[in-house]
Scaffold this active site. Sequence first.
Site, PDB file in Angstrom:
ATOM      1  CE  LYS A 199     -30.388  12.068 -25.722  1.00 26.08           C
ATOM      2  NZ  LYS A 199     -29.633  11.164 -24.797  1.00 26.08           N
ATOM      3  CD  GLU A 250     -36.790   9.873 -21.535  1.00 23.25           C
ATOM      4  OE1 GLU A 250     -37.335   9.243 -22.460  1.00 23.25           O
ATOM      5  OE2 GLU A 250     -35.609  10.267 -21.593  1.00 23.25           O
TER       6      GLU A 250
HETATM    7  P1  PGA Z   1     -30.803  11.122 -20.907  1.00 18.90           P
HETATM    8  O1  PGA Z   1     -31.573   9.907 -21.553  1.00 18.90           O
HETATM    9  O2  PGA Z   1     -31.445  12.387 -21.349  1.00 18.90           O
HETATM   10  O3  PGA Z   1     -30.925  10.861 -19.427  1.00 18.90           O
HETATM   11  O4  PGA Z   1     -29.369  11.023 -21.391  1.00 18.90           O
HETATM   12  C1  PGA Z   1     -32.048   9.902 -22.864  1.00 18.90           C
HETATM   13  C2  PGA Z   1     -31.404   8.827 -23.686  1.00 18.90           C
HETATM   14  O5  PGA Z   1     -30.496   8.105 -23.210  1.00 18.90           O
HETATM   15  O6  PGA Z   1     -31.737   8.680 -24.850  1.00 18.90           O
HETATM   16 ZN    ZN Z   2     -30.095   7.006 -25.172  1.00 17.54          ZN
END
Ligand code: PGA
Ligand code: ZN
Length: 427
Positions: A336, A204
């Site tokens: 998400k 990230e």
């Molecule tokens: P991931 O991580 O997209 O790999 O699930 C993001 C998070 O855990 O917030």
């Molecule tokens: Zn997370």
Amino acid sequence: TITGLLAWEALDSRGKPTVGCEVRLDGGATGRATVPSGASTGRHEARELRDGGARYGGNGVRQAVANVTDEIAEAVSGLDGTDQASLDRTLRELDGTPDLGRLGANAVLAVSVATAVAGAAARGLPMHEAVADDGAAPLLPLPMVNIISGGAHSGRSIDVQDFLAVPVGADSFADAIEWASRVRAGTAEELVSRGLPVALVADEGGLGPLLPTNRSALDVLVAGIERAGLRPGDDVGIAIDVAATQFVRDDGRYVLATEDRELTADDLVEELAAWCAAYPIVSLEDALAEDDWAGWRTGTERLAGRQLLGDDLFVTNPERLQRGIDEKVGNAVLVKPNQIGTLDTARSVVRTAHAAGYATVLSARSGETEDDWLADLAVGWRTGQIKVGSTTRSERTAKWNRLLRLESELGDRAEYAGRAALPHAQR
Ligand code: PGA
Ligand code: ZN
């Protein structure tokens, strides 16, 4: 009216295949979307369809792409491209499984988002306005910015997944980003002064140092905030994504491999409480594992006063969030869209959270794309907070840059959420 769908196999920011889609409407408007993908995924997320076999190590998405251009295209052609709710209902019914595993959540989300983009274009509106409730003012979110990464995003250099800067003292989104960028630079300086390499970036865009303990990341981050000329706490708070699902064992114990320690849920909560007492922590995400409801209940009481954010716990799922609200677990939900697969359902999670007094943080995935629609969703849905990674890597800056532009463009017509976006107890 939807007249056509195109789809293709694209690459995400980790170089893994993902689904791209273009939706065409009868007036000539089009919308494109390429969907993200997680690494530390929760067990209860909607399911991506992957091809298996030899191509891309089994991660190809040709079947998901074919599902868009064949079955989905046939089912949605002729539907109103500006009626998200009925489009998304059609997609869910067509798939027929709760986790969208038949057509693939990657296929379904690509169509859902591309249609939202096309629908906004057809109405001649910026997307944030097209997805907003009538009369709701645009709200620029408080950013939560990744500085140090561990866990699944940086080769498990440490167990805890993210240490983030939350510029609570900044008066604008632009200042918040500038402060976060300074904190990242200050933290890199601090690591160098400790003899640790900083040239490699994590998934990230954060720094991925090999630290001796999880807690030492907090010392480094506080020093980084100070090196940036900012005050830990007053100017910049700290958020942690523990991502505890990643290191829980089947017997319910939590294994900190970096420190060679095994903790019960109660031990983990006490450890985090000690961190909260010593550092200016404003938010804890996935402090306990996805199915450890008892641990979460204990943690919610013991760590009260902080934002207690459910990611793998709630997985943007209305039923799981409702259970959390009913059992008084957590006080905030990470949203998400690809965890649930359709925009309208993600939207309903934001509404339910706000009605229950839960805070919302719109979030990217660790495998992202260069798309920026996530920024518009945060502003239009008034989520109050957003988390898209660090201030480097273009799939991250695509989202920050869209928000910077919106702040500049909207001027007085937009509010900036600032620290008021955190749950009540933390303001
Ligand atoms: P991931 O991580 O997209 O790999 O699930 C993001 C998070 O855990 O917030
Ligand atoms: Zn997370």
